[in-house]
Structure formats: C-alpha cells, structure tokens
Design a protein around this motif. Structure first.
Motif, PDB file in Angstrom:
ATOM      1  N   THR A 227     -10.625 -21.041 -13.570  1.00 43.63           N
ATOM      2  CA  THR A 227     -10.220 -22.415 -13.238  1.00 43.63           C
ATOM      3  C   THR A 227      -9.821 -22.568 -11.777  1.00 43.63           C
ATOM      4  OG1 THR A 227      -7.986 -21.895 -14.029  1.00 43.63           O
ATOM      5  CG2 THR A 227      -9.503 -22.949 -15.577  1.00 43.63           C
ATOM      6  N   GLU A 228      -9.149 -21.568 -11.216  1.00 41.93           N
ATOM      7  CA  GLU A 228      -8.633 -21.695  -9.849  1.00 41.93           C
ATOM      8  C   GLU A 228      -9.694 -21.415  -8.796  1.00 41.93           C
ATOM      9  OE1 GLU A 228      -5.666 -22.723  -8.758  1.00 41.93           O
ATOM     10  OE2 GLU A 228      -5.124 -23.208 -10.838  1.00 41.93           O
ATOM     11  N   PHE A 229     -10.546 -20.446  -9.016  1.00 40.74           N
ATOM     12  CA  PHE A 229     -11.498 -20.025  -7.983  1.00 40.74           C
ATOM     13  C   PHE A 229     -12.912 -20.549  -8.233  1.00 40.74           C
ATOM     14  CE2 PHE A 229      -8.098 -16.862  -7.982  1.00 40.74           C
ATOM     15  CZ  PHE A 229      -7.754 -16.836  -6.640  1.00 40.74           C
ATOM     16  N   LEU A 230     -13.327 -20.633  -9.481  1.00 41.65           N
ATOM     17  CA  LEU A 230     -14.654 -21.160  -9.786  1.00 41.65           C
ATOM     18  C   LEU A 230     -14.636 -22.642 -10.120  1.00 41.65           C
ATOM     19  CD1 LEU A 230     -16.125 -18.239 -11.936  1.00 41.65           C
ATOM     20  CD2 LEU A 230     -16.323 -18.627  -9.472  1.00 41.65           C
ATOM     21  N   ARG A 231     -13.457 -23.238 -10.213  1.00 40.27           N
ATOM     22  CA  ARG A 231     -13.275 -24.671 -10.442  1.00 40.27           C
ATOM     23  C   ARG A 231     -13.921 -25.147 -11.740  1.00 40.27           C
ATOM     24  NH1 ARG A 231      -8.933 -25.770  -7.550  1.00 40.27           N
ATOM     25  NH2 ARG A 231      -9.127 -24.983  -5.417  1.00 40.27           N
ATOM     26  N   ILE A 232     -13.811 -24.331 -12.769  1.00 40.21           N
ATOM     27  CA  ILE A 232     -14.287 -24.711 -14.095  1.00 40.21           C
ATOM     28  C   ILE A 232     -13.193 -25.527 -14.777  1.00 40.21           C
ATOM     29  CG2 ILE A 232     -15.142 -23.866 -16.302  1.00 40.21           C
ATOM     30  CD1 ILE A 232     -17.024 -23.281 -14.027  1.00 40.21           C
ATOM     31  N   ASP A 233     -13.585 -26.550 -15.517  1.00 41.89           N
ATOM     32  CA  ASP A 233     -12.599 -27.346 -16.235  1.00 41.89           C
ATOM     33  C   ASP A 233     -11.810 -26.473 -17.208  1.00 41.89           C
ATOM     34  OD1 ASP A 233     -13.435 -29.615 -14.920  1.00 41.89           O
ATOM     35  OD2 ASP A 233     -14.867 -30.198 -16.499  1.00 41.89           O
ATOM     36  N   SER A 234     -10.538 -26.850 -17.388  1.00 40.34           N
ATOM     37  CA  SER A 234      -9.654 -26.029 -18.223  1.00 40.34           C
ATOM     38  C   SER A 234     -10.136 -25.945 -19.666  1.00 40.34           C
ATOM     39  CB  SER A 234      -8.228 -26.603 -18.187  1.00 40.34           C
ATOM     40  OG  SER A 234      -7.364 -25.877 -19.019  1.00 40.34           O
ATOM     41  N   ALA A 433     -24.482 -25.320 -12.541  1.00 37.93           N
ATOM     42  CA  ALA A 433     -25.047 -24.450 -13.568  1.00 37.93           C
ATOM     43  C   ALA A 433     -24.867 -22.979 -13.190  1.00 37.93           C
ATOM     44  CB  ALA A 433     -26.531 -24.774 -13.769  1.00 37.93           C
ATOM     45  N   LEU A 434     -25.079 -22.662 -11.918  1.00 39.35           N
ATOM     46  CA  LEU A 434     -24.923 -21.279 -11.468  1.00 39.35           C
ATOM     47  C   LEU A 434     -23.470 -20.824 -11.589  1.00 39.35           C
ATOM     48  CD1 LEU A 434     -26.367 -18.855 -10.206  1.00 39.35           C
ATOM     49  CD2 LEU A 434     -25.819 -19.792  -7.950  1.00 39.35           C
ATOM     50  N   VAL A 435     -22.542 -21.704 -11.276  1.00 39.20           N
ATOM     51  CA  VAL A 435     -21.125 -21.352 -11.388  1.00 39.20           C
ATOM     52  C   VAL A 435     -20.756 -21.084 -12.841  1.00 39.20           C
ATOM     53  CG1 VAL A 435     -18.795 -22.288 -11.171  1.00 39.20           C
ATOM     54  CG2 VAL A 435     -20.389 -22.500  -9.271  1.00 39.20           C
ATOM     55  N   HIS A 436     -21.265 -21.890 -13.755  1.00 44.19           N
ATOM     56  CA  HIS A 436     -20.942 -21.684 -15.163  1.00 44.19           C
ATOM     57  C   HIS A 436     -21.561 -20.384 -15.694  1.00 44.19           C
ATOM     58  CE1 HIS A 436     -18.771 -25.312 -16.500  1.00 44.19           C
ATOM     59  NE2 HIS A 436     -19.402 -25.917 -15.499  1.00 44.19           N
ATOM     60  N   VAL A 437     -22.763 -20.058 -15.239  1.00 45.27           N
ATOM     61  CA  VAL A 437     -23.358 -18.776 -15.627  1.00 45.27           C
ATOM     62  C   VAL A 437     -22.532 -17.622 -15.063  1.00 45.27           C
ATOM     63  CG1 VAL A 437     -25.379 -17.293 -15.379  1.00 45.27           C
ATOM     64  CG2 VAL A 437     -25.668 -19.719 -15.894  1.00 45.27           C
ATOM     65  N   GLY A 438     -22.068 -17.764 -13.827  1.00 41.50           N
ATOM     66  CA  GLY A 438     -21.216 -16.732 -13.237  1.00 41.50           C
ATOM     67  C   GLY A 438     -19.906 -16.561 -13.988  1.00 41.50           C
ATOM     68  N   ALA A 439     -19.309 -17.672 -14.418  1.00 43.82           N
ATOM     69  CA  ALA A 439     -18.069 -17.594 -15.191  1.00 43.82           C
ATOM     70  C   ALA A 439     -18.308 -16.899 -16.532  1.00 43.82           C
ATOM     71  CB  ALA A 439     -17.501 -18.998 -15.415  1.00 43.82           C
ATOM     72  N   LEU A 440     -19.450 -17.190 -17.153  1.00 39.04           N
ATOM     73  CA  LEU A 440     -19.783 -16.544 -18.421  1.00 39.04           C
ATOM     74  C   LEU A 440     -19.953 -15.035 -18.244  1.00 39.04           C
ATOM     75  CD1 LEU A 440     -20.542 -17.052 -21.449  1.00 39.04           C
ATOM     76  CD2 LEU A 440     -22.917 -17.216 -20.661  1.00 39.04           C
ATOM     77  N   CYS A 441     -20.670 -14.643 -17.210  1.00 37.11           N
ATOM     78  CA  CYS A 441     -20.878 -13.213 -16.951  1.00 37.11           C
ATOM     79  C   CYS A 441     -19.568 -12.513 -16.599  1.00 37.11           C
ATOM     80  CB  CYS A 441     -21.895 -13.032 -15.824  1.00 37.11           C
ATOM     81  SG  CYS A 441     -23.567 -13.591 -16.226  1.00 37.11           S
ATOM     82  N   PHE A 442     -18.729 -13.184 -15.807  1.00 35.05           N
ATOM     83  CA  PHE A 442     -17.441 -12.600 -15.461  1.00 35.05           C
ATOM     84  C   PHE A 442     -16.578 -12.379 -16.705  1.00 35.05           C
ATOM     85  CE2 PHE A 442     -12.937 -13.276 -14.389  1.00 35.05           C
ATOM     86  CZ  PHE A 442     -12.740 -12.186 -13.542  1.00 35.05           C
TER      87      PHE A 442
END
Length: 487
Positions: A227-234, A433-442
């Motif tokens: 949430t803080e660094f990738l700015r994904i919704d909570s 989309a790339l950020v969400h894929v990165g969050a999933l992989c992380f």
C-alpha cells in the motif's frame, strides 16, 4: 477315551499358537527345530484349569519373543505440552496486555462508527464458525480443529491490532483503535487460519501460536509495503490473505511432511465420517453465505461496494453449481464427493476477491466462478495427489485447490481487467496492471520465503512436535473421561 490326568503324553495335540510371520522372523536353525518341538509337544505336558502347557512350547514362545522386535514395544505416548503451552500463552498474553496499557488508545467516537458493525459480525462468523467447522472433517480430530481455530484467532486478532497499528495507525506515540482497525485485524488472521488448514493434525498448539505471531507480522508487513510503496488500494492488498496463507502453509508442510503420511496414517486416521463431513459442510455454508461481506468490507466507494457484493454472490453461485458438475464427472462411480463440494463452492469467492469491486457486468463474475469451480475440483483430484506423493508436500485440507490456485487466477484476472478498463491513457493502464502483477509476485515470494524460515525453526526439537503415530488424533491433546471409564 479315558480322561487325561494332566501328566504324561496328552491324548490330543497341543495348540502351539505359532503364526507364519513369526516363523519367518527367526533364523534358519530355529526354524529347523520347529518340527522337533511340535512333535515332542505331546509329551511331558501339564494342564492347569483347562490350559495345556508344554515345556517345549513355552521354550519356543520365549524364543520368538526374543526374536521379535514388537514383543517389548513400549507404549506410544504423545509428548506433553504442559511445560510449554501454558507459559507461552501466559507470557504472550501478559506482553500484549502491557502493550495495550501503555501504547493503545481509542479513537474519538464518530457518528457513523458503528454502521459497519453488522458486517463486522459477518466477518466474525466466518472466522470463528466458518473456518472452525470447515476444518473439522477429520473423524478423530474434531476437538482440535474447532478449538485450535479459536485459540489462533483470539491470539492473532490481538497481535494483528498491535502490528497493524504500529505500521499504519501509529500517531503521537499511541496506536489508535477504531472499529475499522479491529475489522482489518480480524480479516488479517484469515491467512493464519488457511495455513493452519494445510498443517492440520501435524503440529501442536505451541507451534501454531508461534506460526501465528510470525505470519501475522509478515502479512502486515506485506500489506504495508504494497500500500505504501506500490500504491495499491487497501482493500485490494487485503485480498492477498488467500495467497499468502496458502503458500506460507504449503512451504512449512514441505519441510514437515513425512513419507508415512502417504501410507499408514492416511489409511487409518486421515479419514472423515458422515458426522464430521456434515460439520465441515456447515462451516463451508457459513463461509459461502458471508463471503460477499468479506470481499466488500474495506471498499469505501458505495457503488464499488455494491459491485463487490453482487459479483461475489454470482461467482459463488456459479462455482457451487460447477462443483457439483465436476464432482460427478470426475468420480469413478459418477457420485458426488463431499470434499469437492465444500471446497470448490468457496473457490468462486476467492477468485473474485481482487476484482469484485470493479466488474461492471455480472457475466464476467460468473465466468470467473465457473473457472474457479473447474480448477478447484481438478486441483483436489490431481494436483493435491501430486503434491502429497511426488513433492512430499502434504496438504491436509486441500488449501492449495481452494485458496491458492483460485487466488493466483484471481490476481491474474484482475490485471487483465485493468488492461480492459475504459481509461484514456493506455500507458497508465499498463502501469497499473504491471504494478498489480508485481504486488502479486511479491506476496507469493514473501510468503514462501518467510514460510521456509518458519518451517526450519519449527523443526527444532524444543517444540516437542507430535510424532507421526499421533498425527490427526485428539487424544494427543485432550482428555476423554468417557473412554477412561471404559478401561
């Protein structure tokens, strides 16, 4: 024939009670003497109270007892947890009470602070009733399945409030608590309950408490980074609990699985019975009913919250229908399997969790539910068998097919739906989309990494883990007075 007086040769041959496995277990010279002993057993026999005894027979029985490895086997008792569990719980609880005393305060009450209380109760029903009964399908592990679920949830909620507060709600030296923070903490421990489903029956409550502390901390850290660094919704970041819990538990199971789980234990104790399957199905129904509340709980926008409720419900309905279809189709006799129904019916709520708020057309949610039902049933039939036998990664509750695979597919579907959203700038769409894929992989890599470290620590002898002959058995931890009276 005159009655025998107990001395001299007996008129009838004497029963020697020698079985074939015992004969094979002794040496060749002893086998050679068997014929002589049987022949001479008619002589010099003695009768006491109707029992005929021969000195040759007694000598042979003693010979076999010394040769057999099972003759003097000690009783198998589960390691006691008295010296660890009470003190661990008391110390942990005292530490959390002291933290709440000095560093926790309530937020000032707001007019609408209790509006979400009804949905909060839905989450509680899912955690304490749904998950508790869902994992109560083992015929000899019902007490532990339900009660340990309560223990994990009670400890995990308190610790999640502390960790989430330190990372997200720490102001002026205090952790601010409101109903939303309690709801978030309650939803965070879903990952721990999922991991406990993988390890069900193979670890003791001391290990479960340690795993709870570690996993809640890791999950809160993952959510804070996303949430803080990738700015994904909570609310999107919270839906990683399914993936994190599944692969965290599978990694620990990979380190703890023993080859005996595929043979003796699986045939004897790792079974269900009609009553235990019924309780497990009741737990699945609780989860199925309140899954829309879970997926929409943290969504702030009213329109998106309605979308989340509607889409989750349709996805669950389709996955339930698909579960019945696939179960009958893949069964050898064309009959339904309760394990397929209770697990695959929930997969629709998992696969839709990431994108439920943004889907504008119900047919998309229904398609995802159909995919979830198919993948879950086939995962239970084939992938779980492969994990258990080939990779020695024993999954007691089929968590990988219920939460792991549908969670990954849901994350991939979310990225695809982001690319098809009606945005004017395609570069922005691709970036999101790339950020969400990165969050999933992380999330996936962090769960495996932390699970690997936790699994190594849990293998230490200090934990007094249950031995393989006490897997899936309530008697290792609980008193059964009604059984003691019968002895």
């Amino acid at each position: 024939m005159p009655p025998w007086n107990g001395w001299g040769p007996s008129p009838m041959p004497v029963e020697t009670h020698i079985c074939l496995p015992q004969i094979r277990a002794v040496g060749s010279r002893r086998r050679l003497s068997l014929a002589l002993l049987i022949t001479s057993s008619r002589f010099f026999t003695l009768q006491f109270g109707g029992v005929i005894l021969s000195p040759w027979h007694l000598l042979w029985r003693g010979l076999l007892c010394r040769s057999s490895s099972h003759a003097a086997m000690p009783a198998r008792y589960a390691p006691s947890i008295r010296g660890r569990l009470p003190w661990l719980l008391l110390v942990a609880q005292a530490a959390m009470v002291l933290f709440f005393l000095f560093f926790v305060s309530f937020d000032p009450p707001a007019d609408s602070s209790l509006v979400m209380y009804t949905a909060f109760q839905d989450i509680n029903v899912m955690i304490f009733l749904g998950c508790g009964f869902l994992f109560a399908f083992l015929r000899r592990y019902g007490f532990s399945s339900i009660a340990f679920n309560l223990l994990i949830a009670a400890v995990g909620v308190q610790w999640a409030v502390i960790v989430n507060g330190l990372l997200l709600n720490f102001q002026d030296g205090f952790v601010q608590i409101n109903l939303m923070s309690v709801v978030t903490a309650t939803m965070s421990i879903v990952s721990v309950l999922i991991s406990a489903g993988v390890l069900l029956g193979k670890v003791n409550p001391v290990q479960l408490i340690f795993m709870t502390i570690v996993e809640v901390t890791a999950m809160a850290t993952n959510r804070w980074i996303v949430t803080e660094f990738l700015r994904i919704d909570s609310h999107v970041a919270m839906m990683n609990v399914h993936i994190f819990g599944a692969y965290f538990g599978l990694t620990i199971a990979w380190l703890h699985t023993q080859p005996i789980l595929a043979t003796e234990i699986k045939r004897s104790k790792e079974r269900s019975e009609p009553v235990s399957d019924l309780f497990s199905m009741i737990g699945a129904l609780f989860l199925w009913m309140f899954f829309p509340s879970f997926n929409s709980m943290l969504v702030q926008n009213i329109a998106e919250k309605k979308n989340a409720v509607y889409n989750t419900y349709f996805a669950l309905a389709v996955s339930a229908v698909t579960a019945f279809s696939m179960s009958a189709m893949t069964s050898k006799n064309g009959k339904l399997n309760m394990n397929h129904i209770r697990n695959a019916a929930l997969a629709g709520g998992v696969i839709i969790s990431f994108s439920a708020y943004m889907i504008q057309f119900p047919w998309i949610a229904m398609t995802l539910g159909l995919l979830a039902g198919i993948v879950s049933v086939h995962g239970l039939n084939y992938i779980q068998t492969c994990l258990n036998s080939v990779f020695e990664m024993h999954d007691t509750c089929g968590v990988h097919a219920t939460f792991g695979l549908p969670g990954i597919l849901g994350g991939a579907a979310h990225a695809i739906l982001l690319l098809t959203s009606p945005w004017e700038d395609f570069t922005t769409l691709g970036y999101h989309a790339l950020v969400h894929v990165g969050a999933l992989c992380f999330t996936l890599f962090l769960s495996i990494g932390v699970g690997l470290i936790t699994g190594i620590i849990l293998k230490f002898k200090w934990w007094r883990a249950p031995q393989d002959w006490k897997y899936f058995d309530d008697q290792a931890y609980w008193e059964f007075p009604h059984l003691a009276r019968k002895l």
